[in-house]
Design a protein around this motif. Structure first.
Motif, PDB file in Angstrom:
ATOM      1  N   ILE A   3      48.567  22.684  35.010  1.00 45.34           N
ATOM      2  CA  ILE A   3      47.352  22.807  34.202  1.00 45.34           C
ATOM      3  C   ILE A   3      46.245  23.333  35.100  1.00 45.34           C
ATOM      4  CG2 ILE A   3      45.624  21.564  32.865  1.00 45.34           C
ATOM      5  CD1 ILE A   3      47.822  19.451  32.330  1.00 45.34           C
ATOM      6  N   ILE A   4      45.577  24.374  34.680  1.00 48.20           N
ATOM      7  CA  ILE A   4      44.466  24.945  35.439  1.00 48.20           C
ATOM      8  C   ILE A   4      43.183  24.701  34.660  1.00 48.20           C
ATOM      9  CG2 ILE A   4      43.484  27.024  36.453  1.00 48.20           C
ATOM     10  CD1 ILE A   4      46.292  28.160  36.655  1.00 48.20           C
ATOM     11  N   ALA A   5      42.233  24.035  35.292  1.00 53.63           N
ATOM     12  CA  ALA A   5      40.966  23.695  34.636  1.00 53.63           C
ATOM     13  C   ALA A   5      39.818  23.956  35.584  1.00 53.63           C
ATOM     14  CB  ALA A   5      40.964  22.238  34.200  1.00 53.63           C
ATOM     15  N   ALA A   6      38.692  24.396  35.042  1.00 52.18           N
ATOM     16  CA  ALA A   6      37.474  24.586  35.827  1.00 52.18           C
ATOM     17  C   ALA A   6      36.522  23.435  35.532  1.00 52.18           C
ATOM     18  CB  ALA A   6      36.814  25.917  35.478  1.00 52.18           C
ATOM     19  N   ALA A   7      35.844  22.946  36.567  1.00 52.67           N
ATOM     20  CA  ALA A   7      34.884  21.850  36.429  1.00 52.67           C
ATOM     21  C   ALA A   7      33.554  22.278  37.043  1.00 52.67           C
ATOM     22  CB  ALA A   7      35.403  20.591  37.119  1.00 52.67           C
ATOM     23  N   ASP A   8      32.443  21.882  36.396  1.00 55.97           N
ATOM     24  CA  ASP A   8      31.137  22.313  36.891  1.00 55.97           C
ATOM     25  C   ASP A   8      30.074  21.288  36.522  1.00 55.97           C
ATOM     26  OD1 ASP A   8      29.405  23.897  38.255  1.00 55.97           O
ATOM     27  OD2 ASP A   8      29.348  25.529  36.794  1.00 55.97           O
ATOM     28  N   GLY A   9      28.958  21.322  37.240  1.00 52.60           N
ATOM     29  CA  GLY A   9      27.831  20.436  36.975  1.00 52.60           C
ATOM     30  C   GLY A   9      26.543  21.206  36.894  1.00 52.60           C
ATOM     31  N   VAL A  63      42.336  22.204  39.966  1.00 50.01           N
ATOM     32  CA  VAL A  63      40.935  22.125  39.578  1.00 50.01           C
ATOM     33  C   VAL A  63      40.161  23.239  40.276  1.00 50.01           C
ATOM     34  CG1 VAL A  63      38.905  20.659  39.418  1.00 50.01           C
ATOM     35  CG2 VAL A  63      41.189  19.622  39.398  1.00 50.01           C
ATOM     36  N   LEU A  64      39.483  24.058  39.490  1.00 55.77           N
ATOM     37  CA  LEU A  64      38.653  25.142  40.025  1.00 55.77           C
ATOM     38  C   LEU A  64      37.209  24.675  40.070  1.00 55.77           C
ATOM     39  CD1 LEU A  64      40.113  28.111  37.925  1.00 55.77           C
ATOM     40  CD2 LEU A  64      41.009  27.125  40.050  1.00 55.77           C
ATOM     41  N   THR A 115      45.447  19.747  43.046  1.00 55.94           N
ATOM     42  CA  THR A 115      44.930  20.647  44.078  1.00 55.94           C
ATOM     43  C   THR A 115      43.563  21.167  43.648  1.00 55.94           C
ATOM     44  OG1 THR A 115      46.052  22.558  43.086  1.00 55.94           O
ATOM     45  CG2 THR A 115      47.218  21.364  44.836  1.00 55.94           C
ATOM     46  N   PHE A 116      42.772  21.572  44.626  1.00 55.64           N
ATOM     47  CA  PHE A 116      41.428  22.083  44.361  1.00 55.64           C
ATOM     48  C   PHE A 116      41.295  23.488  44.925  1.00 55.64           C
ATOM     49  CE2 PHE A 116      41.110  17.538  44.164  1.00 55.64           C
ATOM     50  CZ  PHE A 116      40.206  17.308  43.135  1.00 55.64           C
ATOM     51  N   THR A 117      40.670  24.356  44.137  1.00 56.52           N
ATOM     52  CA  THR A 117      40.464  25.746  44.542  1.00 56.52           C
ATOM     53  C   THR A 117      39.001  26.110  44.348  1.00 56.52           C
ATOM     54  OG1 THR A 117      42.715  26.355  43.877  1.00 56.52           O
ATOM     55  CG2 THR A 117      41.114  28.151  44.145  1.00 56.52           C
ATOM     56  N   TRP A 118      38.388  26.648  45.388  1.00 57.55           N
ATOM     57  CA  TRP A 118      36.997  27.089  45.277  1.00 57.55           C
ATOM     58  C   TRP A 118      36.939  28.470  44.641  1.00 57.55           C
ATOM     59  CZ3 TRP A 118      34.251  31.267  47.414  1.00 57.55           C
ATOM     60  CH2 TRP A 118      32.871  31.232  47.174  1.00 57.55           C
ATOM     61  N   VAL A 119      36.034  28.638  43.682  1.00 57.45           N
ATOM     62  CA  VAL A 119      35.781  29.943  43.073  1.00 57.45           C
ATOM     63  C   VAL A 119      34.277  30.223  43.160  1.00 57.45           C
ATOM     64  CG1 VAL A 119      37.743  29.817  41.504  1.00 57.45           C
ATOM     65  CG2 VAL A 119      35.530  28.955  40.758  1.00 57.45           C
ATOM     66  N   LYS A 120      33.935  31.456  43.330  1.00 53.79           N
ATOM     67  CA  LYS A 120      32.532  31.823  43.411  1.00 53.79           C
ATOM     68  C   LYS A 120      31.884  31.696  42.046  1.00 53.79           C
ATOM     69  CE  LYS A 120      29.446  35.535  44.930  1.00 53.79           C
ATOM     70  NZ  LYS A 120      28.645  34.659  45.811  1.00 53.79           N
TER      71      LYS A 120
END
Length: 346
Positions: A3-9, A63-64, A115-120
């Motif tokens: 599962i690929i998901a993006a998280a943001d605040g 998690v992106l 796992t965690f992946t940084w995206v710009k």
């Protein structure tokens, strides 16, 4: 299957009305927030809610995040903080401790499966853009006195934030709307990072080499936090920026690496009095209290929308120093982009 998901605040004024959001697809997303919180609280809570809502699933999770602070908190610093009794390397309490402890519990149950992946951020990444839109929408909802739509979440997970999904014509979830129930995390208190500080006391620039917790809490690329005491909205951007400049030069802020990092642009640099070029990373490794130096403001001008220049003079043992700081506004926040210092000629 992963599962690929993006998280943001998000936080308007930071601190201020705050939100968080995570996004998988138009039928699988969630959002929430608080009437008063910080960007970092949102970043961490988005990940926490995602972990809780997927805890019942067997699939691996990627998690992106566009926040290196959130990723480093979970993958680098959290274990060390826990061993030290939830203290940082400099002995100070960990910010957002309630959320961090909850993340520790959630991650223990998912060892090897997350796992965690940084995206710009704001670079056109589809999932990140949707998570950002949800977080900002939640912040805006609380600013307007509404409770945001929590979203459909993941099925019947016990910890899901309730709410009805709404889909726009383009298939993307609509911005959070009002619902009668509040977010699961409304009870989380605002971080102690924003407790009141003494009246601003202008100081000179710190020289690299002093002790600082450079191994934790300083990896940031997201919007900066406003310094304590700075109003969320000012009628004149020059006043806001001048307050930020002064706050950046106080011992109350300079003794905390995270506070300084929150006010510097990710690509910040400085040309010092000696002519040396200093990077953000190098500066943060040596940041610390330096004592009182008089500050004479010579000019504060809005060069263009979103860009303010401050020219000022400091006085120290080495004599008078002329300084200039460029501040830029991004994602609704001001932070220092460049600083220059030169010895004043008689």
């Amino acid at each position: 299957m992963t599962i690929i998901a993006a998280a943001d605040g998000s936080a308007l004024g930071n601190p201020g009305p705050a939100g968080w959001g995570w996004y998988v697809d138009p039928s699988c997303w969630a959002a929430g927030g608080w009437p008063h919180g910080t960007n970092n609280m949102g970043e961490l809570t988005a990940v926490l809610d995602l972990l809780r809502q997927t805890a019942h699933l067997e699939e691996e999770l990627e998690v992106l995040c566009d926040s290196k602070y959130a990723i480093d908190t979970i993958t680098k610093w959290m274990a060390g903080w826990k061993k030290k009794g939830w203290k940082k390397a400099d002995g100070k309490p960990v910010a957002n401790l309630e959320i961090v402890k909850a993340l520790d519990v959630a991650m223990r149950e998912r060892v090897g499966k997350v796992t965690f992946t940084w995206v710009k951020g704001h670079a056109g990444h589809a999932l990140n853009e949707e998570a950002d839109r949800l977080a900002n929408g939640a912040s805006q909802a609380y600013k307007e006195g509404r409770v945001p739509d929590g979203g459909p979440g993941f099925g019947d997970a016990a910890d899901r934030v309730t709410g009805a999904a709404r889909v726009e014509d383009d298939g993307a979830p609509a911005a959070p709307a009002a619902l009668p129930e509040a977010s699961l995390f409304d009870a989380v208190p605002a971080a102690s990072l924003f407790d009141a500080v003494p009246e601003v006391d202008p100081l000179g620039a710190a020289a690299p080499g002093t002790d600082a917790a450079a191994d934790e809490g300083v990896s940031r690329d997201d919007a900066p936090l406003l310094a304590p005491g700075v109003e969320e909205v000012a009628t004149d951007p020059r006043e806001t920026v001048l307050d930020l400049e002064r706050a950046l030069l106080t011992d109350a802020v300079r003794s905390d690496v995270e506070r300084v990092a929150d006010l510097l642009h990710p690509e910040w640099s400085e040309i010092g009095r000696s002519g040396r070029l200093l990077t953000r990373e190098g500066f943060l490794q040596g940041v610390g209290p330096v004592g009182h130096v008089d500050m004479d403001v010579l000019e504060v001008s809005e060069v263009s929308p979103g860009v303010v220049l401050i020219v000022w003079r400091s006085h120290g043992r080495a004599g008078a120093t002329l300084r200039s700081s460029w501040w830029v506004r991004e994602r609704g926040e001001w932070f220092q982009r460049f600083h220059h210092a030169s010895a004043e000629r008689a």
